[in-house]
Design an enzyme around this catalytic site. Structure first.
Site, mmCIF file in Angstrom:
data_model
loop_
_atom_site.group_PDB
_atom_site.id
_atom_site.type_symbol
_atom_site.label_atom_id
_atom_site.label_comp_id
_atom_site.label_asym_id
_atom_site.label_seq_id
_atom_site.Cartn_x
_atom_site.Cartn_y
_atom_site.Cartn_z
ATOM 1 N N ASP A 23 0.876 -1.166 0.000
ATOM 2 C CA ASP A 23 0.000 0.000 0.000
ATOM 3 C C ASP A 23 0.916 1.219 0.000
ATOM 4 O O ASP A 23 1.566 1.519 1.002
ATOM 5 C CB ASP A 23 -0.893 -0.031 1.252
ATOM 6 C CG ASP A 23 -1.731 1.245 1.405
ATOM 7 O OD1 ASP A 23 -1.705 2.092 0.496
ATOM 8 O OD2 ASP A 23 -2.401 1.383 2.445
ATOM 9 N N GLU A 187 -7.332 0.542 -4.347
ATOM 10 C CA GLU A 187 -7.309 0.375 -2.889
ATOM 11 C C GLU A 187 -8.612 -0.213 -2.340
ATOM 12 O O GLU A 187 -8.568 -1.137 -1.519
ATOM 13 C CB GLU A 187 -6.973 1.716 -2.232
ATOM 14 C CG GLU A 187 -5.507 2.093 -2.460
ATOM 15 C CD GLU A 187 -5.213 3.579 -2.309
ATOM 16 O OE1 GLU A 187 -6.112 4.320 -1.867
ATOM 17 O OE2 GLU A 187 -4.090 3.987 -2.639
#
Ligand code: AMP
Length: 618
Positions: A23, A187
């Site tokens: 991430d 995401e």
């Protein structure tokens, strides 16, 4: 079968191929893997420390980059050499970020052009790709250190609204860091994977993923059925996040305590300290009702109620985005089965309450909202490693994609909200005899005329062998891969000449721009229709003039003098009509010309048939 290797340094057995999930966040970044034994996703961390690596790069006096917690410390003491929120600059020009220029305590080069933004540190210049690559390199090294194995492959997540250029920039940053980026995923999609949603193949669910991070906000509506994730719609704001909550507190203190605003602009160290204090207050207020501190002799205080009213307009903006996403998905709030919370800022109680009230149900916040995206990226990495073949991921395009056709019209090949990956082909032809090239201009947007849309790329298909107009068959193919990167191919089918281009637009669109483009398409729908009809009539008129001229030149003896004159007059009348803005007039002049030329066309046909029959013996 997974390969097993031996780590020479430690003597331990290891999996030869480890694919990690990353991430790459605006505020923090982290790495996760699927634990080889327990098979559950875990965020990697050194003993006794956090899994979060601040997305901050500090350059020392020699220009050496340092990343993470160590770099973050310099935010206050060395702001000019300490770069934070570089993700906001990904794929952007200075003009794109100008409006927010005062947020940067470091030097963003102001060339007032549309070329990609650069950051200056000392006498060196860094692109956001360089800066992101430093962060990714740090993550890679950390993972290697913890896992005691080389890490060369990764899945990296990006906000749902990242466009092609920004996805490509992220990929390039990975490459620079020595990572083979197997997949770029959204995401929110990763987050829902982390919640294990869809694991049961027979489960059908509609999920809202509300992601309020440090710098971006995304809302995605996903549908899971038969083990397939489908993104029904996305909305969001790339300039809305925890940083804005901090800023609201800073502004409040500036007013309340009477801190000199101009002084802050000069004293960047003080500005930074104030920002960090505001963040501290915000976090504190997630679990307490009153925050109190001192800075440079000033008493800073904030109650949860004050904080809630400061941030209410920001929360309202996120709820507006949720409403739009629901409309785009064609759903009512009671169609949503599950609401998933992502991003550190969803720890704010007022945010949870607002989201829960909007969707009319409790929100899911059990998985650590800072780690949930990386954990999901690890699940995706596991799927790519071949360990889990039950999933297929589908995403959608936020704006229509098409090419320019005659008269500057937009011909849409992939409509907005189409699922990706996706492939569409359409045939075109030339409009001039012997035309050897064709310009393919690729646009993104909802308007009928390309001039009102956004140009992404352009290339020439050359080497088309000489043929009469209308004969070549040029197939244009649009292919959006699973990462949302567009490849445009053009091929002349008769000769086989072909050309293709990978579209990496120079700089990106903000959510507001996407929204504005959609709004404009609605406001101008009627004008656009009138313009399109006019352009189409003009194109037809021009084609007919061309064909008639050619016919006369080729068959002068098929026409009488009077016919020739009548044709010339009708052609002139059409020519004149083409210069006016009246589609009906153009169409009536086309009709008149057709009426006059129809008899010769028939005569020419008879002659051709006669000639063809002449030599034949029956
Ligand atoms: P992310 O981009 O998901 O890493 O989000 C980080 C953001 O979450 C930053 O703006 C943090 O200030 C914010 N954040 C982290 N912890 C908390 C907390 N306890 N309460 C409110 N905001 C938080």
């Amino acid at each position: 079968m997974a390969k097993i290797g031996i780590n020479i340094a430690t003597g331990s057995l290891q999996q030869a191929e480890m694919i990690v999930g990353i991430d790459l966040g605006t505020t923090n970044s982290l790495v996760a893997i699927i634990h080889p034994e327990s098979k559950v996703p875990v965020a990697l961390k050194e003993f006794n420390s956090s899994s979060l690596v601040p997305s901050v790069v500090h350059f020392d006096g020699f220009g050496n980059p340092e990343v993470g917690e160590a770099a973050k410390q310099y935010l206050e003491t060395d702001p000019a050499n300490t770069i934070f929120s570089a993700k906001r600059l990904m794929g952007k020009s200075y003009r794109d970020v100008k409006e927010h220029a005062d947020l940067f305590t470091y030097k963003v080069i102001d060339d007032d052009t549309e070329s990609l933004v650069k950051v200056q540190v000392g006498d060196k210049f860094y692109s956001p790709i360089d800066l992101s690559s430093f962060i990714l390199k740090e993550l890679k090294e950390r993972a290697e250190h913890i896992l005691k194995t080389p890490v060369n492959k990764a899945v990296i997540t990006v906000p749902a609204y990242f466009n092609d250029a920004q996805r490509q920039a992220t990929r390039d940053a990975g490459k620079l860091a020595g990572l083979d980026v197997l997949r770029i995923i959204n995401e929110p999609t990763a987050a829902s994977l982390a919640y294990g949603l869809g694991i049961n193949k027979y489960e059908e669910k509609t999920i809202a993923v509300y992601d309020l991070g440090g710098g971006t906000f995304d809302i995605s509506i996903l549908k899971i059925a038969n083990g397939i994730f489908e993104v029904l719609s996305t909305n969001g704001d790339t300039y809305l996040g925890g940083d804005d909550l901090d800023r609201a507190i800073v502004q409040h203190w500036i007013k309340k305590v009477g801190i000199d605003h101009n002084g802050l602009k000069i004293n960047k160290i003080l500005a930074q300290s104030l920002r960090l204090k505001a963040e501290e207050a915000k976090k504190y207020l997630s679990d307490h009702t009153v925050f109190q501190a001192e800075l440079n002799g000033d008493q800073l205080s904030l109650s949860r109620d004050e904080f809630n009213s400061l941030i209410q307009p920001l929360i309202d903006r996120t709820i507006d985005c949720c409403k739009k996403a629901m409309t785009d998905a064609g759903l009512q709030t009671n169609d949503i089965d599950t609401v998933v919370m992502v991003g550190g800022s969803t720890r704010v109680p007022a945010v949870k309450e607002a989201v829960s009230t909007f969707f009319g149900k409790p929100v899911n916040d059990e998985v650590n909202p800072d780690e949930v995206v990386a954990l999901g990226a690890a699940v995706q990495a596991d799927i790519l490693a071949g360990n889990n073949t039950d999933f297929l991921l589908l995403d959608i395009t936020p704006l229509s994609l098409g090419i320019e056709t005659m008269g500057g019209l937009m011909d849409v090949l992939i409509p907005r909200n189409s699922k990706i990956p996706s492939r569409v082909g359409r045939q075109y032809t030339t409009h001039k005899d012997g035309q050897s090239g064709m310009r393919i201009s690729v646009y993104q947007g909802e308007r009928d005329l390309v001039k009102d849309n956004r140009k992404l790329a352009e290339f020439n298909l050359t080497g088309i062998p000489g043929m009469p107009a209308g004969l070549p068959k040029v197939e244009v193919q649009f292919l959006i891969d699973a990462d949302g990167i567009l490849v445009v191919k053009a091929k002349e089918l008769r000769s086989g000449v072909e050309q293709s281009i990978e579209v990496k637009p120079q700089y990106g669109l903000t959510d507001q721009e996407v929204e504005q483009m959609l709004l404009d398409s609605i406001t101008h729908a009627k004008d656009d229709m009138v313009t399109r009809a006019l352009v189409e009539a003009r194109t037809e008129g021009e084609q007919i003039l061309g064909v008639t001229e050619k016919f006369i030149a080729k068959n002068p003896d098929l026409m009488t003098k009077e016919e020739m004159l009548a044709t010339a007059n009708a052609m002139q009348a059409l020519q004149l009509a083409l210069t006016m803005e009246d589609k009906n007039l153009i169409q009536s002049k086309i009709e008149e010309l057709n009426e006059i030329t129809r008899p010769f066309a028939e005569r020419a046909m008879d002659q051709a048939v006669g000639a063809a029959l002449k030599g034949k013996t029956l």
